[in-house]
Design a protein around this motif. Structure first.
Motif, mmCIF file in Angstrom:
data_model
loop_
_atom_site.group_PDB
_atom_site.id
_atom_site.type_symbol
_atom_site.label_atom_id
_atom_site.label_comp_id
_atom_site.label_asym_id
_atom_site.label_seq_id
_atom_site.Cartn_x
_atom_site.Cartn_y
_atom_site.Cartn_z
ATOM 1 N N ASP A 1 0.818 -1.218 0.000
ATOM 2 C CA ASP A 1 0.000 0.000 0.000
ATOM 3 C C ASP A 1 0.842 1.255 0.000
ATOM 4 O O ASP A 1 2.035 1.229 0.316
ATOM 5 N N ILE A 2 0.194 2.342 -0.399
ATOM 6 C CA ILE A 2 0.926 3.590 -0.569
ATOM 7 C C ILE A 2 0.030 4.780 -0.237
ATOM 8 O O ILE A 2 -1.191 4.718 -0.431
ATOM 9 N N GLU A 3 0.644 5.824 0.295
ATOM 10 C CA GLU A 3 -0.048 7.099 0.564
ATOM 11 C C GLU A 3 0.622 8.141 -0.308
ATOM 12 O O GLU A 3 1.852 8.241 -0.290
ATOM 13 N N LEU A 4 -0.166 8.896 -1.025
ATOM 14 C CA LEU A 4 0.431 9.859 -1.961
ATOM 15 C C LEU A 4 -0.289 11.186 -1.936
ATOM 16 O O LEU A 4 -1.507 11.242 -1.725
ATOM 17 N N ILE A 5 0.469 12.231 -2.215
ATOM 18 C CA ILE A 5 -0.160 13.534 -2.450
ATOM 19 C C ILE A 5 0.147 13.904 -3.890
ATOM 20 O O ILE A 5 1.290 13.790 -4.338
ATOM 21 N N ASN A 6 -0.871 14.311 -4.611
ATOM 22 C CA ASN A 6 -0.620 14.840 -5.941
ATOM 23 C C ASN A 6 -0.699 16.348 -5.827
ATOM 24 O O ASN A 6 -1.769 16.905 -5.565
ATOM 25 N N ASN A 7 0.453 17.006 -5.976
ATOM 26 C CA ASN A 7 0.554 18.426 -5.655
ATOM 27 C C ASN A 7 -0.340 19.318 -6.506
ATOM 28 O O ASN A 7 -0.500 19.106 -7.692
ATOM 29 N N ARG A 8 -0.882 20.334 -5.855
ATOM 30 C CA ARG A 8 -1.747 21.295 -6.545
ATOM 31 C C ARG A 8 -0.886 22.180 -7.462
ATOM 32 O O ARG A 8 0.169 22.665 -7.060
ATOM 33 N N LEU A 9 -1.362 22.339 -8.683
ATOM 34 C CA LEU A 9 -0.602 23.120 -9.668
ATOM 35 C C LEU A 9 -1.424 24.292 -10.141
ATOM 36 O O LEU A 9 -2.652 24.294 -10.038
ATOM 37 N N CYS A 10 -0.752 25.285 -10.691
ATOM 38 C CA CYS A 10 -1.542 26.301 -11.384
ATOM 39 C C CYS A 10 -1.008 26.492 -12.792
ATOM 40 O O CYS A 10 0.161 26.240 -13.070
ATOM 41 N N GLY A 11 -1.891 26.880 -13.663
ATOM 42 C CA GLY A 11 -1.517 27.095 -15.057
ATOM 43 C C GLY A 11 -0.668 28.349 -15.156
ATOM 44 O O GLY A 11 -0.752 29.235 -14.314
ATOM 45 N N ALA A 12 0.136 28.434 -16.178
ATOM 46 C CA ALA A 12 1.012 29.598 -16.300
ATOM 47 C C ALA A 12 1.196 29.929 -17.778
ATOM 48 O O ALA A 12 2.302 29.960 -18.285
ATOM 49 N N ALA A 13 0.068 30.155 -18.452
ATOM 50 C CA ALA A 13 0.164 30.494 -19.880
ATOM 51 C C ALA A 13 0.893 31.822 -20.036
ATOM 52 O O ALA A 13 0.849 32.669 -19.144
ATOM 53 N N LEU A 14 1.546 32.002 -21.175
ATOM 54 C CA LEU A 14 2.235 33.271 -21.437
ATOM 55 C C LEU A 14 1.257 34.431 -21.340
ATOM 56 O O LEU A 14 1.561 35.474 -20.780
ATOM 57 N N SER B 1 -7.022 33.679 -9.250
ATOM 58 C CA SER B 1 -8.355 33.470 -9.818
ATOM 59 C C SER B 1 -8.429 32.379 -10.874
ATOM 60 O O SER B 1 -9.513 31.881 -11.163
ATOM 61 N N ASP B 2 -7.324 31.985 -11.501
ATOM 62 C CA ASP B 2 -7.389 30.892 -12.478
ATOM 63 C C ASP B 2 -7.611 29.582 -11.732
ATOM 64 O O ASP B 2 -7.026 29.385 -10.662
ATOM 65 N N THR B 3 -8.397 28.702 -12.316
ATOM 66 C CA THR B 3 -8.578 27.420 -11.635
ATOM 67 C C THR B 3 -7.237 26.707 -11.555
ATOM 68 O O THR B 3 -6.385 26.855 -12.430
ATOM 69 N N GLN B 4 -7.068 25.954 -10.488
ATOM 70 C CA GLN B 4 -5.819 25.213 -10.275
ATOM 71 C C GLN B 4 -6.077 23.731 -10.531
ATOM 72 O O GLN B 4 -7.217 23.329 -10.740
ATOM 73 N N PHE C 1 -3.909 25.454 -21.653
ATOM 74 C CA PHE C 1 -3.550 24.378 -20.717
ATOM 75 C C PHE C 1 -4.713 23.855 -19.890
ATOM 76 O O PHE C 1 -4.529 23.378 -18.772
ATOM 77 N N GLY C 2 -5.905 23.948 -20.415
ATOM 78 C CA GLY C 2 -7.059 23.381 -19.705
ATOM 79 C C GLY C 2 -7.773 24.403 -18.863
ATOM 80 O O GLY C 2 -8.994 24.495 -18.883
ATOM 81 N N TYR C 3 -7.008 25.232 -18.156
ATOM 82 C CA TYR C 3 -7.686 26.132 -17.219
ATOM 83 C C TYR C 3 -8.383 27.280 -17.938
ATOM 84 O O TYR C 3 -9.257 27.918 -17.360
ATOM 85 N N LYS C 4 -8.030 27.517 -19.217
ATOM 86 C CA LYS C 4 -8.768 28.553 -19.948
ATOM 87 C C LYS C 4 -9.978 27.974 -20.682
ATOM 88 O O LYS C 4 -10.593 28.653 -21.497
ATOM 89 N N GLY C 5 -10.311 26.738 -20.373
ATOM 90 C CA GLY C 5 -11.497 26.160 -20.993
ATOM 91 C C GLY C 5 -12.709 26.267 -20.084
ATOM 92 O O GLY C 5 -13.780 25.764 -20.400
ATOM 93 N N LYS C 6 -12.563 26.925 -18.948
ATOM 94 C CA LYS C 6 -13.621 26.903 -17.943
ATOM 95 C C LYS C 6 -14.331 28.236 -17.868
ATOM 96 O O LYS C 6 -13.831 29.247 -18.322
#
Ligand code: MCN
Length: 743
Positions: A158-171, A255-258, A219-224
């Motif tokens: 078994d394993i315990e994991l965190i998948n780190n929160r990211l934010c988009g960084a479009a130019l 304000s951008d979704t993460q 990068f996905g976050y501008k689709g919302k």
């Protein structure tokens, strides 16, 4: 190698414009009389808004003004069954629930004046304690079968994991301008934005046009759907003046979704030989303060559908708890649910190999779904239509010289490691019917119109959106191949709801698999109609007409008319079967895929860690990907590189940090993006032996592949280098050094 059509590495036609500064981005647009909007945002993670005060000479709107105009709440685009969806207002009404939530909108003739005015708005807050609450629970698979398998298992890991929160960084930061009936909006999904904004403002969809012009990354976050779209569209109508809002960089962080932000506990049951018997996954996904457009779908239906990966695990059960927190909402970010699934599986498989004393390649080899089992029904729902996973796997090990690693490690003066990640990507969410059963409020078809002009030049209109993927090139390649029209004579139009009346957008690597398929079907309709016109011109039966090399020809003869002659006849119908055929050569197709297109691949990363400093240097990165038929290998390689950079960024550098609801990583000084010097030379190749069986192009998506495989491959290599069992992402030099010190 081919130099045109499908399969050719054609240079991107859009680049000349961009490289010569002729792009047209949101911030390039201005309209006479335009006002600039600046938003006053909450500094509190959770607070009651007591009072908002501002000098009378300022033009300021608050949530109360929107309430008086009966502006409706923002709704998610996907309601996972049983989900709680608290109302979300574009401008807060009584309560703010995350730092950065818009509280008041300030307008002035210049941006600088609007910024100064915003300073003079005073908001009295009553701070409230941060809360966490359950939004939904989502399960898949057979819990009883999993328990039975565990009871008989020889091993359990078994394993315990965190998948780190990211934010988009479009130019380019997000931006919106409303002028008249048009909302210019840097979005990946113009038609969805139209539906959302119209529903909230009580408009008919015919009353609002959305134009999404050139866009510097999404990068996905501008689709919302975002509050600013509603605020600006509403304010411009109310003020009868064009209104513009463009995010400052720090505002983007607030304000951008993460993306991501999972905590997972997973357990794998294995037999004596290391064969997988059952998998149990328990994930808590942080949705932030509100349910964003696909905020619940990504960790729910999308993530959980992929937990079989490339392995034949007979019993799987997954439970996801979506929780609210006083943070910016989370939603799609390149990969969207798939990197999370890949990370859980691959970390667990590595750990199992370690526990059983098996080589990490060997344990995978023993469990890969063989090609002969295709189509393969997973125990959690999806059926993979095709794929030769063992072939792709062995090829990746071969190109990466996995066998020679031991010698390289021995001659290294640093800590050297190699890592493997097998990934699966469900490109193009499908079909609409199934998504609907899982709570989607939208369809997942795509629409394409192919319009041949009288001079035989061709314009195609698609509901997808190009924000760096090269659609203007790849879609033209498809048409050039099918219609035999010179590539230069083809134009692709996307991102304007007036030109493209219906569409779904670009996200989930769907453009080629779904949009490209709609384009293919529309071009087939063009040829079918062209045959009828040609038959008339050639005085032959339509059934005897063949279309080849841009010519309509009577089979078995040399009698032929060109595509241009047919186009001319369609629009100047002097010699034309008007009694049985409409003039014109203009066809539309809607395509709703019967299944996902299952891209897959195997990535191998090799790296060295400096034991003195904990600094990681990637030495090599090999990726072998099955994305079915490749339209443009050069563009695909570029897509891979971009995705890999983002995946490596997640593994080594990027992390959104909140403390008591305050965002500590709200600038690029605090949020570390990978730089060119951090990346190795990528070696990517594709395997085209398994074209998608259910779409007419045989193509599977590739836009997210790199971001899906990379975090797991890099972490696998790091754990190998360090000889430790656990390490969290991002594996910064500090964390690595601490891990070395602990040993
Ligand atoms: N392609 C191809 N052959 C294939 C598959 C794809 O030639 N078998 C080509 C396509 O024709 C397209 C490109 O590769 O030109 C990507 O296609 P696809 O995989 O369908 O992905 P989408 O076009 O739908 O793009 C979406 C995907 C996602 S979800 C994110 S997020 C993302 C990405 O692509 N964001 C990007 N790539 C990006 N690239 C840039 N530059 N900027 C972004 O914001």
């Amino acid at each position: 190698m081919k130099d045109w059509g499908i399969g050719a590495p054609v240079l991107r036609v859009e680049d000349l414009r961009f490289l010569t500064g002729s792009g047209r981005f949101i911030d390039d647009l201005a309209f006479p009389g335009m006002l600039h909007c600046v938003l006053v945002r909450s500094p509190h993670a959770h607070a009651r808004v007591r009072r908002i005060e501002f000098p009378q000479d300022l033009l300021v709107f608050t949530g109360r003004d929107m309430e008086k105009d009966r502006v409706g709440p923002m709704r998610a685009g996907w309601q996972v069954p049983g989900m709680v969806e608290p109302p979300r207002w574009a401008l807060a009404r009584e309560t703010v629930r995350h730092v950065g939530e818009p509280v008041a909108a300030v307008f002035a003739a210049t941006r600088a004046r609007a910024e100064d005015a915003a300073e003079r708005v005073s908001v009295e807050y009553e701070p409230l304690a941060s809360i966490s609450d359950v939004c939904f629970r989502w399960t898949r698979g057979d819990a009883a079968a999993v328990e039975a398998a565990f009871a008989k298992a020889a091993h359990r890991v078994d394993i315990e994991l965190i998948n780190n929160r990211l934010c988009g960084a479009a130019l380019e930061a997000r931006g919106v301008i409303a002028s008249g009936d048009t909302l210019y909006c840097a979005t990946q999904a113009p038609h969805h934005i139209r539906s959302h904004v119209c529903a909230e403002l009580g408009l008919r969809e015919t009353e609002l046009r959305i134009v999404s012009p050139d866009m510097g990354g999404g990068f996905g976050y501008k689709g919302k759907h975002y509050p600013e779209e509603t605020i600006v569209a509403w304010a411009a109508r109310r003020l009868r003046r064009p209104v513009k809002w463009v995010a400052a960089r720090q505002e983007s962080f607030l304000s951008d979704t993460q993306g991501r932000d999972h905590r997972t506990h997973a357990v794998l049951a294995l037999n004596e030989e290391g064969g997988f018997l059952a998998l149990k996954v328990n994930t808590t996904a942080d949705l932030g303060a509100y349910v964003s457009t696909f905020g619940a779908a990504i960790p729910g239906p999308i993530y959980s559908a992929l937990l079989a990966g490339l392995y034949r695990t007979p019993a799987i059960h997954i439970e996801v708890t979506g929780v609210f927190s006083n943070t910016v909402p989370t939603d799609a970010y390149r990969g969207a649910g798939r990197p999370e699934a890949c990370y859980v599986l691959e970390r667990l498989v590595d750990k199992a190999a370690f526990a059983l004393g098996l080589d990490r390649a060997e344990i995978r080899r023993r469990n890969l779904i063989p090609r002969a089992s295709m189509p393969y029904k997973t125990p959690i729902g999806p059926t993979y239509d095709c794929g030769d996973f063992p072939k792709v796997f062995e090829r990746a090990l071969e190109v990466a010289d996995y066998a020679g690693f031991a010698a390289r490690k021995q001659s290294s003066r640093k800590l050297r490691g190699i890592g493997i990640a097998c990934y699966l990507e469900s490109s193009g969410v499908a079909p609409s019917r199934l998504a609907g059963m899982m709570g989607a409020r939208v369809g997942f078809y795509e629409a394409a119109t192919v319009r041949v002009a009288p001079d035989a030049s061709v314009t195609a209109y698609l509901g997808t959106h190009n924000h760096g993927q090269g659609h203007a090139t790849t879609f033209a390649q498809i048409l050039s191949e099918r219609l035999g029209v010179d590539f230069q004579n083809i134009r692709i139009v996307e991102g304007d709801t007036a030109a493209v009346p219906v569409g779904t957008g670009t996200f989930g690597s769907r453009s080629i698999a779904v949009g490209g398929s709609a384009l293919e079907v529309a071009s087939r309709k063009i040829i079918a109609k062209g045959k009828k016109i040609a038959a008339h011109l050639l005085e032959a039966a339509p059934a005897d007409i063949e279309f080849n090399g841009g010519k309509f020809q009577v089979a078995g003869t040399d009698r032929a008319v060109s595509f241009a002659q047919v186009a001319g006849a369609a629009y100047v119908p002097h010699n034309y079967p008007l009694e049985s055929l409409e003039p014109g050569l203009d066809e539309t197709a809607f395509y709703d895929p019967p299944n996902f297109a299952f891209s897959n691949g195997v990535h191998v990363c090799e790296l060295e860690v400096d034991p003195e400093t904990g600094a990681t240097q990637l030495v090599s990165y090999h990726a072998v990907d099955d994305i079915g038929t490749v339209i443009n290998p050069m563009i695909v390689e570029g897509q891979m590189h971009g995705g890999l950079a983002q995946g490596i960024g997640q593994a080594l550098a990027e992390r959104t940090v909140y403390e008591d609801g305050q965002l500590l990583s709200a600038s690029f000084m605090d949020y570390a993006l990978p730089r060119a010097g951090d990346l190795p030379e990528f070696r990517c190749e594709t395997d085209e032996s398994q074209p998608c069986t259910h779409n007419p192009l045989g193509a599977k998506g590739c836009g997210e592949s790199g971001a899906i495989g990379a975090p797991a491959a890099v972490m696998s290599a790091l754990l190998d280098a360090l000889g430790v069992a656990d390490l969290e992402m991002p594996a910064t030099p500090h964390r690595i050094w601490q891990a070395i010190m602990r040993e």
